[in-house]
Enzyme design. Structure first.
Site, PDB file in Angstrom:
ATOM      1  CG  PHE A  34       0.097   4.841   3.655  1.00 13.18           C
ATOM      2  CD1 PHE A  34      -1.118   4.845   4.325  1.00 13.18           C
ATOM      3  CD2 PHE A  34       0.787   3.635   3.546  1.00 13.18           C
ATOM      4  CE1 PHE A  34      -1.642   3.684   4.865  1.00 13.18           C
ATOM      5  CE2 PHE A  34       0.266   2.466   4.081  1.00 13.18           C
ATOM      6  CZ  PHE A  34      -0.953   2.491   4.747  1.00 13.18           C
ATOM      7  CB  THR A  37      -0.924   0.006   1.234  1.00 10.40           C
ATOM      8  OG1 THR A  37      -1.739  -1.158   1.177  1.00 10.40           O
ATOM      9  CG2 THR A  37      -1.831   1.226   1.238  1.00 10.40           C
TER      10      THR A  37
END
Ligand code: PEP
Ligand code: MN
Length: 687
Positions: free
Chosen positions: A287, A285
């Site tokens: 960010f 992921t």
């Protein structure tokens, strides 16, 4: 009784020693970081010094690997540790290159907001980012929603918000993109977090007795295969992974489990029932760190710039906008379109490019792009954290050559009909196929190696370690074997696929394996990074057509009695279905000559390089048939301009269940690489 007591004592002594060594390792790491900081200070005083010193990092890595191996450690294992240390060091130095941050360091406590409960992946990512961003203290606060986090930032209750922007499996996170649009907020940094889900429950729980599993809907979806295997469990979506872990702890029932990070499980007193439960190997992921003001990084830090673009509704508007970046040779790393809620069928584009907003080339590109857009806003320039420096990827470093490039002059070609998909045409660039970061084609020479067949877990793991150490960047191994005799070893099938994937993962090598039947395509695609079509199947047109519909690259071997033209037409079958990622492979053909297993047709390699844009590799193993001929044929293939090699190698050739006469040993591979070095250098190519 006495023996047991002695064992316990011995175990305890060893554990105490381990604790002592661990403490010493940490002390030494802290000492190393102190020195890194000193270097950072010096670099900070000089305007010229670049943060990244590829030469120095490469030489540290080479020396470290050698020393580790001399001490009896795996060079690969030691190398991974060093790469982490170097990445962390670079980030620590970054702070010193930024006069504002260096001056303000430690001055005040920074407050960072994230979405979720403590222990959520967002909080872990925030902790990772601020470990080097800020030398003072950081307070982290979790909010229920993305919008609540952004509100807190507007109201100055927090200094920054760290929100997920995209996931390598699920894609862009629409809500976060939307929140950026009208906010006037800026992206000031980014962070990546490798998600590793575990199944956790209260102490005493047993996997077989689990009846309910809780987690965030995205995490549940990412573990679908594992959950289906658990039969009869009820799946309960929760607002957050760490929140699910907390609820399991509070419920006090050993039949309920949560999917969360190992950190979140530990924080709530849960024990891990199973690791590695996600369907995909990698789940990353990204960010973004959002602030109220722009914070430009120093120019010496590799940076990325995010843009928000609204195009006018005219023909070619997007193409013109993107051409402005192409014209300045600026690389795009993301483009995502989102709807404009008030104007249906009009789209906003989120575009990330490599470079700093103050780079002259980017300034020019932005000015040009702006003239054709209704809106172009810079959302921020920030340090790029998504790229592993390429110079650390491969353990083997080759001297740079300045000899003639291997590129053949364009020729009139008779084997590829004009207009065919495989044909090299004027102005067309060569196809470079990216396989999990390994590039096949272009000025790279790719070494693929591994055993003929996957035989056992031990064998394939040992083989992977052996070839990786020798400079191979991809692992081969057959699970479904096309054997001339039905009584010979036919491969381990699905079990072989799983073992190959495990070995590839353990040594960070993409894997290639053969598919024999249409019905096995889904399983092979799930396990392999490249799908191989063997010589015996080159004209299995039904199989080729199906492979035209998959998204994995195909390694297409030349049939043993096929012409170059037939090989190209077979490639055409795959490409006509949409899949343009075909790697051609010459592996020897049947001729009247019987002194080699097959006759390696190096002339065909030269013809293919001239006539097609596809990468061409050579398999010297199946041509030679015997070990002592493999290396000379492989070197000849490099000299004639092949883009790489696929070579059979085995940790114990005498025990191989398949093609043992032609399997190379580790020492043979060393000889091969030593021979390749001067040839590639003379062509201006690298491995
Ligand atoms: C192989 O690569 O394992 C193989 C069977 O090769 P080929 O199809 O070229 O005979
Ligand atoms: Mn073989």
């Amino acid at each position: 009784m006495k023996r047991e007591a002695e064992d316990t004592e011995e175990l305890e002594d060893a554990r105490t020693e381990i604790d002592r060594v661990d403490t010493e390792l940490l002390r030494m790491l802290a000492e190393r970081m102190e020195l890194v900081r000193k270097v950072g200070e010096v670099k900070g005083r000089s305007a010229e010094a670049a943060l990244l010193d590829p030469e120095r990092e490469r030489s540290i890595l080479a020396k470290w690997t050698k020393t580790a191996e001399a001490a009896g450690l795996s060079g690969h294992f030691a190398g991974r540790i060093l790469r982490e240390i170097l990445a962390h060091s670079r980030r620590t130095q970054e702070a010193h290159l930024d006069p504002d941050r260096a001056a303000g360091a430690g001055a005040r406590t920074l407050r960072v907001g994230y979405q979720g409960e403590p222990g959520a992946y967002s909080e872990l990512a925030a902790a990772k980012l601020f470990a080097t961003r800020n030398s003072g203290t950081t307070e982290r606060e979790g909010f229920r929603t993305f919008a609540a986090t952004i509100d807190a930032l507007h109201q100055e209750r927090i200094d920054y918000a760290l929100l997920p922007i995209e996931n390598s499996i699920a894609g862009g996170i629409a809500d976060v993109n939307r929140l950026l649009v009208d906010s006037g907020l800026m992206i000031v940094d980014e962070e990546v977090w490798e998600v590793e889900h575990v199944l956790a429950a209260l102490p005493g729980a047993e996997l077989a007795a689990i009846a309910r599993v809780r987690s965030h809907a995205a995490a549940l979806a990412q573990c679908g295969v594992f959950l289906r295997r658990l039969r009869d469990v009820v799946v309960e979506p929760w607002f957050d992974t760490a929140g699910a872990a907390e609820s399991v702890a509070r419920a006090g029932d050993t039949r309920i489990a949560a999917i969360a990070s190992e950190e979140a499980a530990a924080a709530h007193g849960l024990v891990v029932l199973e690791r590695n439960i996600a369907d995909e190997d990698r789940n990353v992921t990204r960010f973004i760190l959002i602030g109220r003001e722009e914070e430009l990084p120093p120019r010496s830090v590799p940076a990325k710039t995010s843009l928000l673009v609204l195009l006018d509704h005219s023909e070619g508007a997007l193409a013109r906008c993107l051409a402005a970046f192409e014209h300045e040779s600026i690389n795009l790393t993301r483009i995502e379109s989102r709807p404009q809620p008030r104007t249906p069928w009009q789209y906003l584009f989120f575009i990330d490019v490599e470079g700093h907003r103050l780079d002259e080339s980017l300034e020019r590109a932005l000015a040009k792009a702006r003239s054709g857009c209704n809106l172009l806003r810079v959302l921020g320039t920030y340090p790029m954290r998504t790229k592993q420096p390429a110079h650390l990827d491969v353990g083997v470093s080759l001297p740079e050559g300045d000899g003639p490039p291997s590129e053949p002059a364009p020729v009139a070609c008779t084997v590829t009909p004009a207009g065919s998909l495989t044909a090299m045409q004027e102005g067309r660039t060569r196809t470079i196929i990216d396989v999990g970061g390994v590039r096949i084609g272009g000025d790279r020479f790719t070494l693929i190696s591994g055993p003929c067949a996957v035989e056992s877990r031990e064998q394939i793991l040992e083989a992977a370690g052996m070839v990786r150490k020798r400079g191979a960047v991809m692992l081969r191994g057959g699970a479904f074997k096309p054997r001339s005799s039905p009584y010979s070893f036919q491969g381990l099938g699905h079990e072989g696929l799983a073992l190959l994937r495990e070995a590839g993962r353990a040594f960070e090598l993409p894997v290639v394996t053969e598919v024999l039947r249409i019905e096995d395509i889904p399983a092979v695609v799930a396990a392999a990074d490249v799908v191989q079509v063997g010589a015996r199947n080159m004209q299995n047109f039904a199989l080729l057509r199906e492979l035209g519909r998959i998204s994995r690259p195909v390694l297409l071997k030349r049939g043993m009695s096929s012409t170059v033209k037939e090989l190209l037409m077979a490639a055409e079958y795959i490409m006509a279905g949409g899949n343009q990622q075909v790697i051609l492979c010459e592996r020897g053909i049947r001729t009247f000559e019987t002194s080699t297993r097959n006759t390696l047709d190096l002339g065909a390699v030269a013809v293919l390089k001239a006539c097609t844009h596809l990468p061409v590799i050579v398999d010297p193993s199946h041509a030679a048939g015997v070990r002592h001929l493999v290396v000379p044929l492989a070197l000849a293939a490099a000299a004639v301009g092949a883009d790489g090699l696929i070579v059979e190698a085995h940790p114990h050739p005498e025990e191989a269940l398949c093609d043992k006469e032609q399997a190379l040993t580790g020492e043979d591979l060393d000889r091969l690489v030593r021979g390749l070095v001067p040839i590639l250098a003379s062509q201006g190519r690298t491995m």
